[in-house]
Design an enzyme around this catalytic site. Structure first.
Site, PDB file in Angstrom:
ATOM      1  N   LYS A  35     -30.585  39.757 -48.446  1.00 30.37           N
ATOM      2  CA  LYS A  35     -30.482  39.732 -46.953  1.00 30.37           C
ATOM      3  C   LYS A  35     -29.946  38.519 -46.400  1.00 30.37           C
ATOM      4  O   LYS A  35     -29.931  37.455 -47.087  1.00 30.37           O
ATOM      5  CB  LYS A  35     -31.832  40.396 -46.224  1.00 30.37           C
ATOM      6  CG  LYS A  35     -32.839  39.033 -46.833  1.00 30.37           C
ATOM      7  CD  LYS A  35     -34.174  39.583 -46.333  1.00 30.37           C
ATOM      8  CE  LYS A  35     -35.366  38.527 -46.634  1.00 30.37           C
ATOM      9  NZ  LYS A  35     -36.714  38.997 -46.458  1.00 30.37           N
ATOM     10  N   ARG A 134     -47.012  42.688 -39.596  1.00 32.08           N
ATOM     11  CA  ARG A 134     -45.845  42.931 -39.163  1.00 32.08           C
ATOM     12  C   ARG A 134     -45.364  44.306 -39.266  1.00 32.08           C
ATOM     13  O   ARG A 134     -46.093  45.000 -38.472  1.00 32.08           O
ATOM     14  CB  ARG A 134     -44.831  42.097 -40.146  1.00 32.08           C
ATOM     15  CG  ARG A 134     -43.297  41.874 -39.484  1.00 32.08           C
ATOM     16  CD  ARG A 134     -42.576  40.847 -40.381  1.00 32.08           C
ATOM     17  NE  ARG A 134     -42.290  41.296 -41.809  1.00 32.08           N
ATOM     18  CZ  ARG A 134     -41.575  40.511 -42.599  1.00 32.08           C
ATOM     19  NH1 ARG A 134     -41.182  39.206 -42.230  1.00 32.08           N
ATOM     20  NH2 ARG A 134     -41.362  40.900 -43.941  1.00 32.08           N
ATOM     21  N   TYR A 273     -23.675  10.834 -28.821  1.00 30.64           N
ATOM     22  CA  TYR A 273     -24.484  11.116 -27.436  1.00 30.64           C
ATOM     23  C   TYR A 273     -25.791  10.518 -27.515  1.00 30.64           C
ATOM     24  O   TYR A 273     -26.589  10.524 -28.231  1.00 30.64           O
ATOM     25  CB  TYR A 273     -24.459  12.624 -27.512  1.00 30.64           C
ATOM     26  CG  TYR A 273     -23.270  13.631 -27.565  1.00 30.64           C
ATOM     27  CD1 TYR A 273     -22.358  13.451 -26.431  1.00 30.64           C
ATOM     28  CD2 TYR A 273     -23.075  14.334 -28.527  1.00 30.64           C
ATOM     29  CE1 TYR A 273     -21.140  14.180 -26.334  1.00 30.64           C
ATOM     30  CE2 TYR A 273     -21.824  15.046 -28.528  1.00 30.64           C
ATOM     31  CZ  TYR A 273     -20.779  14.877 -27.292  1.00 30.64           C
ATOM     32  OH  TYR A 273     -19.642  15.557 -27.230  1.00 30.64           O
TER      33      TYR A 273
HETATM   34  C1  LIG Z   1     -37.635  38.483 -47.502  1.00 27.77           C
HETATM   35  C2  LIG Z   1     -38.587  39.356 -48.093  1.00 27.77           C
HETATM   36  C3  LIG Z   1     -38.835  39.539 -49.509  1.00 27.77           C
HETATM   37  C4  LIG Z   1     -38.370  38.082 -50.222  1.00 27.77           C
HETATM   38  O1  LIG Z   1     -39.033  37.098 -50.038  1.00 27.77           O
HETATM   39  P1  LIG Z   1     -38.944  35.730 -50.859  1.00 27.77           P
HETATM   40  O2  LIG Z   1     -39.990  35.009 -50.290  1.00 27.77           O
HETATM   41  O3  LIG Z   1     -37.596  35.154 -50.537  1.00 27.77           O
HETATM   42  O4  LIG Z   1     -39.017  36.203 -52.369  1.00 27.77           O
HETATM   43  C5  LIG Z   1     -39.450  40.582 -50.102  1.00 27.77           C
HETATM   44  N1  LIG Z   1     -40.093  41.399 -49.343  1.00 27.77           N
HETATM   45  C6  LIG Z   1     -39.744  41.408 -47.852  1.00 27.77           C
HETATM   46  C7  LIG Z   1     -40.358  42.648 -46.963  1.00 27.77           C
HETATM   47  C8  LIG Z   1     -39.257  40.553 -47.246  1.00 27.77           C
HETATM   48  O5  LIG Z   1     -39.026  40.336 -46.100  1.00 27.77           O
END
Ligand SMILES: *Cc1c(COP(=O)(O)O)cnc(C)c1O
Length: 386
Positions: A35, A134, A273
């Protein structure tokens, strides 16, 4: 070709996947998280390598990310970890992306759109919220929802998923919290089984838990950050080293540029700046063509250092959108115009040219995590795949 670039060391990614595989129990499937453009490390390249090395799933966060992978010829199953909106359902279905479902409304809407589009059943994972707060259904809703999926003529339950909130911590109370999440998840999976429905692939562990807590590997692990060469947390790293589980992780990305100009400044001349930095003595200031639009966040100065020819130099004054300035000192004979300047990358004590800082070091300097340091490297920075 612009000199501000992100070099992607594919061999380091292969190395990291092998390190993970060495620590998987027999039969445990691998879902590689690609992702957010592979955490900034190029999603297509990361997906291709993960596919070659036997990943069963690739995890994405948006439907568009899935479309990009399908267009690049990726055939592996794609697991969509984040919710998408009904307007994206048809694209999701056409690209054979497996979504997470967690309530009746999503299930019935999805089922309807699948029946309009194709005749075969579309795979879904049932997400259970065991304490992340979540997405997901509550554990006692898992069996009723599995039944709803089972009764949906166009859907098939392919797996069950939950996500840990504090698996990167090893304090007793956090370990207890993770254990409770795991227990709740197992219960939810068992309740589905008891209802006569196959829960499919059960998965709960991301990077931190997959390696540090092998008992949580279940049917599939979902590592992300360790693919790209970093532990989820400093604590996990120390913990693993104490347990003699050392992964030989290698950072995949090197974020680099070149010295575009070297300018002699007298005492009392200000830089950038806001005039936040004023030279207290005569010095040389190197100008780098990289700024916050490339992902070098403005809040990183003061504090950020870059590596030029094996030495560290501080960024001074505000980081601009497209440029920043580095104080290299008055009598510097090491740094010449067009020399490489590394923001972060793999550190190799044997290589005098290598970066002194990796993304974890930058994260420490700037009060964040390696995940954010890498994903912030913007689209404007070309990924050079090696
Ligand atoms: C991003 C994510 C992962 C991977 O997490 P890492 O800490 O980078 O290994 C796995 N499962 C879910 C649901 C995630 O959102």
């Amino acid at each position: 070709m612009r000199c501000t670039q992100a070099i992607i060391y594919s061999d380091n990614l292969r190395n990291n996947i092998n390190e993970i595989k060495k620590n998987l129990k027999k039969g445990v499937k691998l879902c590689c998280a690609v992702k957010a453009d592979g955490y900034g490390n190029d999603a297509v390249n990361s997906a291709k390598i993960s596919e070659e090395m036997g990943a069963s799933y690739l995890a994405i966060a948006t439907v568009d990310e899935g479309v990009e992978l399908r267009n690049a010829g990726i055939k592996t199953d794609l697991l969509l970890l984040s919710p998408c909106c009904p307007s994206e359902f048809s694209t999701l279905i056409e690209n054979n992306i497996t979504p997470l479902v967690f309530d009746e409304e999503i299930i019935s809407e999805l089922n309807k759109i699948v029946s309009d589009l194709k005749h075969s059943k579309h795979p879904v994972f049932l997400a259970v919220d065991t304490g992340m707060g979540r997405i997901g259904c509550l554990p006692d809703q898992a069996a009723p929802l599995a039944k709803v999926i089972n009764n949906s003529s166009n859907l098939i339950l392919k797996g069950m998923i939950t996500h840990f909130a504090v698996s990167d911590s090893i304090t007793p109370e956090n370990k207890e919290y993770t254990k409770e999440q795991f227990t709740q998840f197992k219960k939810a999976c068992d309740s589905v089984k008891k209802a006569g429905i196959d829960p499919g692939i059960r998965t709960c562990a991301a990077s931190a838990a997959a390696i540090a807590m092998p008992e949580y590997q279940l049917d599939m692990v979902r590592p992300g950050i360790i693919l790209y060469g970093y532990y989820a947390d400093e604590v996990t790293k120390d913990y693993l080293e104490k347990q003699n589980i050392s992964l030989n992780l290698k950072p995949v990305m090197q974020f680099q540029t070149q010295v575009a100009a070297i300018r002699p400044f007298n005492k009392g001349k200000s830089v950038s700046y806001g005039r936040t930095w004023i030279s207290t003595k005569p010095t040389l200031v190197a100008v780098l063509p990289v700024g916050y639009a490339d992902g070098l966040l403005r809040r990183n100065s003061p504090g950020l250092k870059v590596t030029i020819n094996g030495k560290a130099y501080p960024v001074v004054g505000r980081i601009c959108m497209d440029q920043c300035m580095v104080d290299i000192g008055e009598n510097n004979t090491d740094v010449k115009r067009w020399d490489k300047a590394i923001i972060f990358g793999p550190k190799d004590p044997k290589d005098k040219e290598s970066s002194l800082f990796d993304a974890d070091d930058i994260a420490k300097m700037t009060n964040t995590i390696s995940y954010e340091v890498m994903t912030c490297v913007s689209k404007r920075v070309k990924r050079i795949i090696q």
